[in-house]
Write an enzyme that holds these catalytic residues in place. Structure first.
Site, PDB file in Angstrom:
ATOM      1  CE  LYS A  20      -7.290   3.198 -15.399  1.00 14.39           C
ATOM      2  NZ  LYS A  20      -6.233   2.320 -15.989  1.00 14.39           N
ATOM      3  CE1 TYR A  30      -6.342   3.424 -10.843  1.00 15.09           C
ATOM      4  CE2 TYR A  30      -8.619   3.644 -10.182  1.00 15.09           C
ATOM      5  CZ  TYR A  30      -7.643   2.987 -10.887  1.00 15.09           C
ATOM      6  OH  TYR A  30      -7.975   1.884 -11.649  1.00 15.09           O
TER       7      TYR A  30
HETATM    8  N1  LIG Z   1      -8.561  -3.836  -9.832  1.00 19.40           N
HETATM    9  C1  LIG Z   1      -9.689  -3.274 -10.193  1.00 19.40           C
HETATM   10  O1  LIG Z   1     -10.732  -3.427  -9.536  1.00 19.40           O
HETATM   11  C2  LIG Z   1      -9.733  -2.449 -11.436  1.00 19.40           C
HETATM   12  C3  LIG Z   1      -8.616  -2.205 -12.224  1.00 19.40           C
HETATM   13  N2  LIG Z   1      -8.725  -1.446 -13.360  1.00 19.40           N
HETATM   14  C4  LIG Z   1      -7.575  -1.186 -14.219  1.00 19.40           C
HETATM   15  O2  LIG Z   1      -7.063  -2.429 -14.664  1.00 19.40           O
HETATM   16  C5  LIG Z   1      -5.666  -2.340 -14.868  1.00 19.40           C
HETATM   17  C6  LIG Z   1      -4.986  -3.465 -14.137  1.00 19.40           C
HETATM   18  O3  LIG Z   1      -5.277  -3.335 -12.765  1.00 19.40           O
HETATM   19  P1  LIG Z   1      -4.939  -4.474 -11.704  1.00 19.40           P
HETATM   20  O4  LIG Z   1      -4.605  -5.707 -12.428  1.00 19.40           O
HETATM   21  O5  LIG Z   1      -5.988  -4.472 -10.695  1.00 19.40           O
HETATM   22  O6  LIG Z   1      -3.633  -3.852 -11.040  1.00 19.40           O
HETATM   23  P2  LIG Z   1      -2.254  -4.532 -10.698  1.00 19.40           P
HETATM   24  O7  LIG Z   1      -1.504  -3.579  -9.855  1.00 19.40           O
HETATM   25  O8  LIG Z   1      -2.450  -5.907 -10.178  1.00 19.40           O
HETATM   26  O9  LIG Z   1      -1.576  -4.651 -12.113  1.00 19.40           O
HETATM   27  C7  LIG Z   1      -0.959  -3.579 -12.746  1.00 19.40           C
HETATM   28  C8  LIG Z   1       0.320  -4.080 -13.386  1.00 19.40           C
HETATM   29  O10 LIG Z   1       0.959  -2.972 -14.022  1.00 19.40           O
HETATM   30  C9  LIG Z   1       2.328  -3.054 -13.730  1.00 19.40           C
HETATM   31  N3  LIG Z   1       2.936  -1.730 -13.774  1.00 19.40           N
HETATM   32  C10 LIG Z   1       2.778  -0.737 -12.879  1.00 19.40           C
HETATM   33  N4  LIG Z   1       3.539   0.298 -13.220  1.00 19.40           N
HETATM   34  C11 LIG Z   1       4.179  -0.048 -14.358  1.00 19.40           C
HETATM   35  C12 LIG Z   1       5.119   0.602 -15.196  1.00 19.40           C
HETATM   36  N5  LIG Z   1       5.578   1.830 -14.902  1.00 19.40           N
HETATM   37  N6  LIG Z   1       5.558  -0.036 -16.284  1.00 19.40           N
HETATM   38  C13 LIG Z   1       5.140  -1.300 -16.560  1.00 19.40           C
HETATM   39  N7  LIG Z   1       4.277  -1.962 -15.810  1.00 19.40           N
HETATM   40  C14 LIG Z   1       3.809  -1.344 -14.718  1.00 19.40           C
HETATM   41  C15 LIG Z   1       2.423  -3.628 -12.331  1.00 19.40           C
HETATM   42  O11 LIG Z   1       3.709  -4.172 -12.077  1.00 19.40           O
HETATM   43  C16 LIG Z   1       1.303  -4.640 -12.341  1.00 19.40           C
HETATM   44  O12 LIG Z   1       1.779  -5.895 -12.734  1.00 19.40           O
HETATM   45  C17 LIG Z   1      -5.245  -0.960 -14.394  1.00 19.40           C
HETATM   46  O13 LIG Z   1      -5.077  -0.140 -15.512  1.00 19.40           O
HETATM   47  C18 LIG Z   1      -6.416  -0.500 -13.551  1.00 19.40           C
HETATM   48  O14 LIG Z   1      -6.536   0.892 -13.565  1.00 19.40           O
HETATM   49  C19 LIG Z   1      -9.919  -0.957 -13.764  1.00 19.40           C
HETATM   50  C20 LIG Z   1     -11.045  -1.171 -13.038  1.00 19.40           C
HETATM   51  C21 LIG Z   1     -11.043  -1.924 -11.812  1.00 19.40           C
HETATM   52  C1  LIG Z   2     -14.763  -1.101   5.451  1.00 19.69           C
HETATM   53  C2  LIG Z   2     -14.513  -0.086   4.411  1.00 19.69           C
HETATM   54  C3  LIG Z   2     -15.499   1.023   4.540  1.00 19.69           C
HETATM   55  C4  LIG Z   2     -14.613  -0.734   3.064  1.00 19.69           C
HETATM   56  C5  LIG Z   2     -13.635  -0.110   2.111  1.00 19.69           C
HETATM   57  C6  LIG Z   2     -13.831  -0.695   0.761  1.00 19.69           C
HETATM   58  C7  LIG Z   2     -12.890  -0.078  -0.265  1.00 19.69           C
HETATM   59  C8  LIG Z   2     -11.482  -0.514   0.050  1.00 19.69           C
HETATM   60  C9  LIG Z   2     -13.342  -0.462  -1.651  1.00 19.69           C
HETATM   61  C10 LIG Z   2     -14.771   0.012  -1.905  1.00 19.69           C
HETATM   62  C11 LIG Z   2     -14.885   0.250  -3.400  1.00 19.69           C
HETATM   63  C12 LIG Z   2     -13.562  -0.199  -3.967  1.00 19.69           C
HETATM   64  C13 LIG Z   2     -13.126   0.361  -5.324  1.00 19.69           C
HETATM   65  C14 LIG Z   2     -14.164   0.084  -6.385  1.00 19.69           C
HETATM   66  O1  LIG Z   2     -14.417  -1.293  -6.452  1.00 19.69           O
HETATM   67  C15 LIG Z   2     -13.744   0.569  -7.748  1.00 19.69           C
HETATM   68  C16 LIG Z   2     -12.332   0.491  -8.106  1.00 19.69           C
HETATM   69  C17 LIG Z   2     -12.002   0.617  -9.403  1.00 19.69           C
HETATM   70  C18 LIG Z   2     -10.691   0.650  -9.859  1.00 19.69           C
HETATM   71  O2  LIG Z   2     -10.425   0.988 -11.008  1.00 19.69           O
HETATM   72  C19 LIG Z   2      -9.597   0.327  -8.911  1.00 19.69           C
HETATM   73  C20 LIG Z   2     -10.053  -0.266  -7.621  1.00 19.69           C
HETATM   74  C21 LIG Z   2     -11.273   0.437  -7.054  1.00 19.69           C
HETATM   75  C22 LIG Z   2     -10.861   1.882  -6.787  1.00 19.69           C
HETATM   76  C23 LIG Z   2     -11.772  -0.247  -5.749  1.00 19.69           C
HETATM   77  C24 LIG Z   2     -10.743  -0.081  -4.611  1.00 19.69           C
HETATM   78  C25 LIG Z   2     -11.257  -0.549  -3.248  1.00 19.69           C
HETATM   79  C26 LIG Z   2     -12.568   0.125  -2.853  1.00 19.69           C
HETATM   80  C27 LIG Z   2     -12.340   1.601  -2.670  1.00 19.69           C
END
Ligand SMILES: NC(=O)C1=CN([C@@H]2O[C@H](COP(=O)(O)OP(=O)(O)OC[C@H]3O[C@@H](n4cnc5c(N)ncnc54)[C@H](O)[C@@H]3O)[C@@H](O)[C@H]2O)C=CC1
Ligand SMILES: CC(C)CCC[C@@H](C)[C@H]1CC[C@H]2[C@@H]3[C@H](O)CC4=CC(=O)CC[C@]4(C)[C@H]3CC[C@]12C
Length: 441
Positions: A235, A231
């Site tokens: 990214k 992952y």
């Molecule tokens: N959730 C988090 O804590 C963080 C997320 N991100 C980034 O933010 C972005 C969104 O993440 P989330 O909303 O958390 O994930 P999510 O899984 O909820 O949303 C991702 C979306 O992309 C769509 N998708 C996946 N594969 C696809 C494909 N082949 N074609 C078209 N659509 C596709 C999925 O159906 C989903 O709706 C990602 O790029 C992720 O890397 C960055 C930092 C933290």
């Molecule tokens: C009880 C366990 C030890 C707790 C596990 C916690 C983990 C599931 C999460 C701890 C840190 C999270 C990640 C972090 O917040 C940064 C992230 C950034 C992204 O771009 C995607 C999500 C994630 C990797 C997030 C995922 C869950 C944790 C690993």
């Protein structure tokens, strides 16, 4: 391909009010279409015709809640009407970006929502004044991406596979996150779309495989960014592609302006991991057991503020292309630095859960052993069933490593200020967890 290319036009200079949220699709379709066509024609008379994708975006109004109507009035006098494409628009973050654009971008004419799986809530958005076009598509399919990008002024690329639990193969993670991003870039170049905002992640920086802390770091803080997990690797590669594409010539002879946003761990309405912890706590009789020391700090950011930053960047990219093009910005707000579990308790506590222990209940070596066991089980069971628990060597390392961001680069470069205070972010997340409110399903 678009599954709904219905022309849902809006009165471009009017206030949006609650229109985007209005429900009820029972209007006679023909009457409705006629009304929309009429409004559209009126809008065109009052605001001028739409601009081409290669054309110019006028300087944005720095929208705050409640100013959209005024901004629209000002914008329509001189602005072209914009077509935005949000990839991954049905995901956790994507949904908030979509809703934020509808609320805060007064120059929006059409919003294309591109996702592998389309969500039912998109239907309710189609009754509003902006044309919302749902496109079921796959970013790994270059022709599908190109068709969706064609005619768009701005692309916000949030689509991606977010998996650190071994649910998805490394090949798929790479294909979607890296190849998918490359397809988006090429589509912009081919179709003459000039502005690309990419959702990257703090994970492109760290925590690294050595588990070195990143304490109150900013975009320029030196840090050994070395990854082994698919992952963060994907990214990092995708972000590099996006930044390298800045300045490329797009069809029509103008240049591509790109930018990458790096959210830390996002929380808020729709955060499934938070909900998993909630359900687990309920199963354990309202208790969760501390697994990581309270001294480890994580920076977390509210999804509404991440969405807001995307909208602002998209709005400001043209006027500040020289400054912002090819740049990365951490996404931040006023959420407090806490350990992963203590932060979650800010929401789970008011929902009735309790975190047991002031120190981890199990010694670290035992947790490491458990993660190794989980890895083995995952491998052994793979032919039969997908075993993908939250705890694995990677997530344990993440949870155990301080990673906090302290920066004001986004504020300096494009005037970002969080739209939601910590108190509001917290309250909204709690309401959502309790099932009382919130847009995300
Ligand atoms: N959730 C988090 O804590 C963080 C997320 N991100 C980034 O933010 C972005 C969104 O993440 P989330 O909303 O958390 O994930 P999510 O899984 O909820 O949303 C991702 C979306 O992309 C769509 N998708 C996946 N594969 C696809 C494909 N082949 N074609 C078209 N659509 C596709 C999925 O159906 C989903 O709706 C990602 O790029 C992720 O890397 C960055 C930092 C933290
Ligand atoms: C009880 C366990 C030890 C707790 C596990 C916690 C983990 C599931 C999460 C701890 C840190 C999270 C990640 C972090 O917040 C940064 C992230 C950034 C992204 O771009 C995607 C999500 C994630 C990797 C997030 C995922 C869950 C944790 C690993």
């Amino acid at each position: 391909m678009p599954v709904d290319c219905q022309v849902a036009t809006r009165g471009r200079c009017g206030s949006r009010g609650g229109g985007q949220r209005a429900r009820g699709l029972g209007w006679a379709p023909f009457l409705e279409r006629a009304r929309r066509e009429e409004k559209r024609a009126e809008g065109r008379r009052r605001c001028g015709g739409p601009a081409s994708p290669g054309g110019s975006l006028s300087s944005g109004q720095r929208g705050r809640p409640g100013t959209v109507a005024a901004a629209r009035m000002a914008a329509c006098a001189e602005a072209p009407e914009l077509v935005y494409l949000v990839t991954g628009g049905c995901g956790f973050l994507g949904e908030h970006v979509v809703r934020m654009l509808l609320e805060q971008e007064p120059r929006l004419r059409e919003l294309r929502v591109f996702d592998l799986r389309l969500s039912p809530w998109l239907e309710e958005l189609k009754t509003g004044p902006v044309q919302v076009t749902a496109i079921q598509g796959d970013v790994t399919q270059a022709h599908e991406v190109a068709a969706a990008v064609s005619g768009a002024h701005v692309v916000i690329h949030t689509a991606g596979v977010v998996d650190v639990f071994g649910r998805v193969s490394p090949e798929t993670i790479y294909k979607v996150n890296v190849q998918g991003t490359q397809n988006v870039i090429e589509a912009c170049v081919q179709m003459g779309t000039r502005f690309l905002v990419h959702t990257s992640s703090m994970e492109v920086v760290g925590p690294n495989i050595k588990g070195q802390p990143f304490h109150r770091g900013d975009e320029d803080t030196p840090y050994e960014a070395v990854h082994k997990h698919p992952y963060p690797q994907s990214k990092a590669q995708a972000e590099r592609l996006v930044l390298e594409a800045n300045g490329r010539e797009v069809r029509g002879g103008l240049t591509l302006v790109t930018c990458a946003l790096r959210p830390t761990g996002i929380y808020g309405e729709g955060h499934q991991i938070m909900r998993d912890f909630y359900r687990q706590g309920l199963r354990l009789g309202g208790r969760l057991f501390r697994a990581v020391p309270a001294s480890v700090e994580h920076g977390r950011v509210y999804v509404g503020n991440v969405a807001w930053m995307h909208v602002l960047v998209a709005r400001e990219l043209e006027q500040r292309a020289a400054l912002m093009g090819g740049q990365v910005y951490f996404c931040y707000d006023q959420s407090p630095y806490k350990s992963y579990e203590d932060f979650n308790m800010e929401f789970l506590g008011p929902c009735g859960l309790r975190l047991v222990g002031t120190r981890p209940l199990l010694p670290h070596w035992l947790l490491v052993l458990l993660t190794a066991l989980n890895t083995l089980l995952q491998w052994l069971l793979r032919p039969l069933v997908l075993y993908a628990p939250l705890l694995n060597p990677y997530t344990l390392a993440m949870a155990n490593t301080t990673f906090t961001v302290s920066t004001n680069k986004a504020q300096r470069h494009f005037g970002y200020k969080p739209l939601f205070s910590w108190e509001v972010s917290r309250a909204r997340t709690i309401l959502w967890l309790q099932g009382k409110e919130g847009s995300a399903q």
